[in-house]
Design a protein around this motif. Structure first.
Motif, PDB file in Angstrom:
ATOM      1  N   LEU A   8     -20.457  48.643   9.715  1.00 33.78           N
ATOM      2  CA  LEU A   8     -21.114  49.316   8.599  1.00 33.78           C
ATOM      3  C   LEU A   8     -21.437  48.278   7.540  1.00 33.78           C
ATOM      4  N   ILE A   9     -22.650  48.321   7.005  1.00 36.52           N
ATOM      5  CA  ILE A   9     -23.103  47.302   6.059  1.00 36.52           C
ATOM      6  C   ILE A   9     -23.669  47.983   4.812  1.00 36.52           C
ATOM      7  N   ASN A  10     -23.235  47.511   3.653  1.00 36.43           N
ATOM      8  CA  ASN A  10     -23.751  48.001   2.371  1.00 36.43           C
ATOM      9  C   ASN A  10     -24.289  46.809   1.586  1.00 36.43           C
ATOM     10  N   HIS A  11     -25.582  46.825   1.259  1.00 37.27           N
ATOM     11  CA  HIS A  11     -26.245  45.697   0.598  1.00 37.27           C
ATOM     12  C   HIS A  11     -26.339  45.914  -0.909  1.00 37.27           C
ATOM     13  N   ASP A  12     -26.163  44.837  -1.641  1.00 38.47           N
ATOM     14  CA  ASP A  12     -26.394  44.819  -3.083  1.00 38.47           C
ATOM     15  C   ASP A  12     -27.442  43.740  -3.344  1.00 38.47           C
ATOM     16  N   ALA A  13     -28.699  44.160  -3.401  1.00 37.60           N
ATOM     17  CA  ALA A  13     -29.797  43.193  -3.525  1.00 37.60           C
ATOM     18  C   ALA A  13     -29.777  42.464  -4.860  1.00 37.60           C
ATOM     19  N   THR A  14     -29.252  43.088  -5.897  1.00 38.82           N
ATOM     20  CA  THR A  14     -29.244  42.475  -7.233  1.00 38.82           C
ATOM     21  C   THR A  14     -28.439  41.185  -7.234  1.00 38.82           C
ATOM     22  N   HIS A  15     -27.313  41.181  -6.547  1.00 39.97           N
ATOM     23  CA  HIS A  15     -26.431  40.019  -6.544  1.00 39.97           C
ATOM     24  C   HIS A  15     -26.401  39.310  -5.187  1.00 39.97           C
ATOM     25  N   SER A  16     -27.308  39.666  -4.280  1.00 43.65           N
ATOM     26  CA  SER A  16     -27.362  39.046  -2.956  1.00 43.65           C
ATOM     27  C   SER A  16     -26.017  39.127  -2.244  1.00 43.65           C
ATOM     28  N   LEU A  17     -25.454  40.322  -2.246  1.00 41.03           N
ATOM     29  CA  LEU A  17     -24.164  40.570  -1.589  1.00 41.03           C
ATOM     30  C   LEU A  17     -24.320  41.628  -0.500  1.00 41.03           C
ATOM     31  N   ALA A  18     -23.472  41.540   0.497  1.00 37.38           N
ATOM     32  CA  ALA A  18     -23.386  42.583   1.520  1.00 37.38           C
ATOM     33  C   ALA A  18     -21.922  42.790   1.884  1.00 37.38           C
ATOM     34  N   SER A  19     -21.478  44.044   1.856  1.00 36.48           N
ATOM     35  CA  SER A  19     -20.111  44.381   2.248  1.00 36.48           C
ATOM     36  C   SER A  19     -20.160  44.977   3.644  1.00 36.48           C
ATOM     37  N   MET A  20     -19.300  44.470   4.538  1.00 32.10           N
ATOM     38  CA  MET A  20     -19.310  44.908   5.940  1.00 32.10           C
ATOM     39  C   MET A  20     -17.935  45.430   6.337  1.00 32.10           C
ATOM     40  N   LEU A  21     -17.955  46.506   7.091  1.00 28.36           N
ATOM     41  CA  LEU A  21     -16.723  47.118   7.580  1.00 28.36           C
ATOM     42  C   LEU A  21     -16.805  47.214   9.101  1.00 28.36           C
ATOM     43  N   ILE A  22     -15.841  46.625   9.783  1.00 21.61           N
ATOM     44  CA  ILE A  22     -15.797  46.670  11.247  1.00 21.61           C
ATOM     45  C   ILE A  22     -14.805  47.751  11.655  1.00 21.61           C
ATOM     46  N   ALA A  23     -15.281  48.750  12.409  1.00 23.31           N
ATOM     47  CA  ALA A  23     -14.438  49.885  12.799  1.00 23.31           C
ATOM     48  C   ALA A  23     -14.727  50.285  14.236  1.00 23.31           C
ATOM     49  N   SER A  24     -13.801  51.009  14.824  1.00 25.49           N
ATOM     50  CA  SER A  24     -13.987  51.472  16.194  1.00 25.49           C
ATOM     51  C   SER A  24     -15.013  52.591  16.278  1.00 25.49           C
ATOM     52  N   LYS A  25     -15.258  53.264  15.141  1.00 22.21           N
ATOM     53  CA  LYS A  25     -16.177  54.388  15.124  1.00 22.21           C
ATOM     54  C   LYS A  25     -16.655  54.605  13.699  1.00 22.21           C
ATOM     55  N   THR A  26     -17.907  54.983  13.552  1.00 21.70           N
ATOM     56  CA  THR A  26     -18.431  55.250  12.219  1.00 21.70           C
ATOM     57  C   THR A  26     -17.966  56.612  11.716  1.00 21.70           C
ATOM     58  N   SER A  27     -17.959  56.765  10.403  1.00 22.31           N
ATOM     59  CA  SER A  27     -17.525  58.023   9.784  1.00 22.31           C
ATOM     60  C   SER A  27     -18.080  58.074   8.369  1.00 22.31           C
ATOM     61  N   GLN A  28     -18.352  59.281   7.902  1.00 23.79           N
ATOM     62  CA  GLN A  28     -18.885  59.425   6.544  1.00 23.79           C
ATOM     63  C   GLN A  28     -17.888  58.946   5.508  1.00 23.79           C
ATOM     64  N   VAL A  29     -16.601  59.171   5.748  1.00 21.76           N
ATOM     65  CA  VAL A  29     -15.593  58.743   4.784  1.00 21.76           C
ATOM     66  C   VAL A  29     -15.562  57.216   4.686  1.00 21.76           C
ATOM     67  N   LEU A  30     -15.877  56.518   5.778  1.00 21.15           N
ATOM     68  CA  LEU A  30     -15.949  55.060   5.746  1.00 21.15           C
ATOM     69  C   LEU A  30     -17.195  54.595   4.991  1.00 21.15           C
ATOM     70  N   HIS A  31     -18.311  55.255   5.225  1.00 18.09           N
ATOM     71  CA  HIS A  31     -19.531  54.928   4.480  1.00 18.09           C
ATOM     72  C   HIS A  31     -19.317  55.108   2.979  1.00 18.09           C
ATOM     73  N   ASP A  32     -18.695  56.217   2.602  1.00 19.54           N
ATOM     74  CA  ASP A  32     -18.453  56.490   1.181  1.00 19.54           C
ATOM     75  C   ASP A  32     -17.510  55.453   0.576  1.00 19.54           C
ATOM     76  N   GLY A  33     -16.439  55.115   1.296  1.00 25.47           N
ATOM     77  CA  GLY A  33     -15.499  54.115   0.805  1.00 25.47           C
ATOM     78  C   GLY A  33     -16.132  52.749   0.663  1.00 25.47           C
ATOM     79  N   LEU A  34     -16.991  52.371   1.635  1.00 22.00           N
ATOM     80  CA  LEU A  34     -17.654  51.065   1.576  1.00 22.00           C
ATOM     81  C   LEU A  34     -18.627  50.991   0.404  1.00 22.00           C
ATOM     82  N   ALA A  35     -19.371  52.069   0.172  1.00 21.71           N
ATOM     83  CA  ALA A  35     -20.297  52.089  -0.961  1.00 21.71           C
ATOM     84  C   ALA A  35     -19.543  51.978  -2.291  1.00 21.71           C
ATOM     85  N   GLN A  36     -18.426  52.685  -2.394  1.00 19.59           N
ATOM     86  CA  GLN A  36     -17.611  52.620  -3.612  1.00 19.59           C
ATOM     87  C   GLN A  36     -17.043  51.221  -3.805  1.00 19.59           C
TER      88      GLN A  36
END
Length: 353
Positions: A285-313
């Protein structure tokens, strides 16, 4: 006149209803604060069981048969959200989604039972819906017990004791309560009628454990391996956090590979950056922050909405933390002070390594 045994049943039943209501309030508070789907489903279940205990106890306050049957019908109807909530809880904890075929079958059976309850019933015919809800209750409660046993077998060592307490709570509901109810029906004066209190104690134990240790909700649906923050201009790693020991290649090499793939696809297709990469045995799962040229990545066995929400936060708070400290996260390799953000944004992920 209400005899002493009936008064005892009324008092213990209302005490049990109060405990079930407390369990509902405890777990619904967790849902309001953190929006975990399993806590919402479990709250619905405890609310349904509260209604059943309340109406089943208050029916004994009436002398006429029709009033007693009316309140008994209400108690059976209260079990419908209870059973549906438990089934949804089992599915959401075990597979992070509700299994539609099994859920539809339960809805169908409960629909038939509700139709029967709408008919005029007497003391004998009401035994039919009574047998239906008893049968469903035995299956549902023991399904939840089996789920908690699976959780206990799979949790990391620090959570073993809490998972065992949760199993004991489910045993009170699925085994001890059922046994005592059978004894109460077969031999009415052999034991004091405390089965409902035992059930409520088990429910309250579960609500208390799960509301404080939400990691137990997410032991089975997925396993999270690593969180990485990369500088998308350089393709280098700024911060890493591991929940599970692994043999992933060098973090900077891995970050560079992901960044290179993202740039190639973005330049070729003009469809923006990767949001998620699905693999045969996992997801990134990848969340991009174009303003600061950052990307947060989460490696998991399966995707989930709770993981997407946590990564964005986490991504928002990671950037804000460095802005408040007057740092440019793209020029810093010291991200160890972001561990507190991981605990804040991902409190539901159990750590296995």
């Amino acid at each position: 006149m209400i005899d002493e045994v009936a008064w005892f049943k009324i008092i213990t039943g209302l005490i049990a209803a109060g405990m079930l209501l407390a369990g509902f309030l405890i777990i619904i508070r967790q849902y309001i604060q953190k929006r975990y789907r399993p806590s919402f489903y479990l709250a619905i279940a405890w609310l349904g069981f509260f209604l059943e205990a309340f109406f089943s106890s208050t029916r004994l306050l009436f002398d006429d048969v029709q009033s007693m049957i009316y309140f008994q019908k209400l108690s059976f109807l209260g079990l419908a959200p209870g059973f549906l909530g438990i089934m949804a809880t089992v599915d959401s904890i075990s597979r992070d989604s509700v299994e539609p075929r099994r859920f539809s079958m339960l809805v169908f059976i409960l629909g038939i039972n509700t139709f029967l309850l709408m008919l005029p019933l007497d003391e004998k015919t009401i035994l039919i819906p009574n047998l239906i809800v008893i049968s469903i209750g035995v299956v549902i409660s023991n399904t939840l017990l089996v789920l908690y046993i699976r959780i206990h077998r799979n949790v990391p060592q620090p959570l073993k004791r809490l998972a065992l307490v949760n199993v004991l709570g489910a045993m009170f509901v699925g085994v001890v309560y059922v046994f005592l109810r059978i004894v109460e029906i077969a031999r009415p004066n052999f034991l004091p009628p405390v089965a409902r209190v035992i059930e409520a104690i088990g429910a309250l134990i579960q609500a208390s454990v799960l509301s404080r240790h939400e990691q137990l909700f997410y032991v089975l649906p997925f396993k999270v391996q690593r969180l990485t923050v990369i500088d998308t201009r350089k393709g280098t790693s700024l911060y890493n956090f591991d929940w599970l020991k692994s043999d992933i290649i060098d973090q900077d090499v891995f970050s560079g590979i992901i960044q290179g793939m993202s740039m190639i696809m973005n330049e070729s297709l003009k469809k923006g950056n990767f949001q998620e990469i699905k693999l045969e045995k996992g997801s990134v799962l990848i969340n991009h922050d174009a303003t600061h040229s950052l990307a947060s990545m989460l490696i998991a066995s399966k995707t989930s909405q709770v993981l997407h929400d946590g990564l964005a936060q986490f991504s928002r708070k990671f950037t804000r933390k460095y802005e408040e400290d007057n740092k440019d996260p793209g020029k810093s390799n010291d991200g160890h002070d972001a561990d507190d953000l991981v605990k804040e944004c991902f409190p539901f992920i159990p750590r296995f390594g």
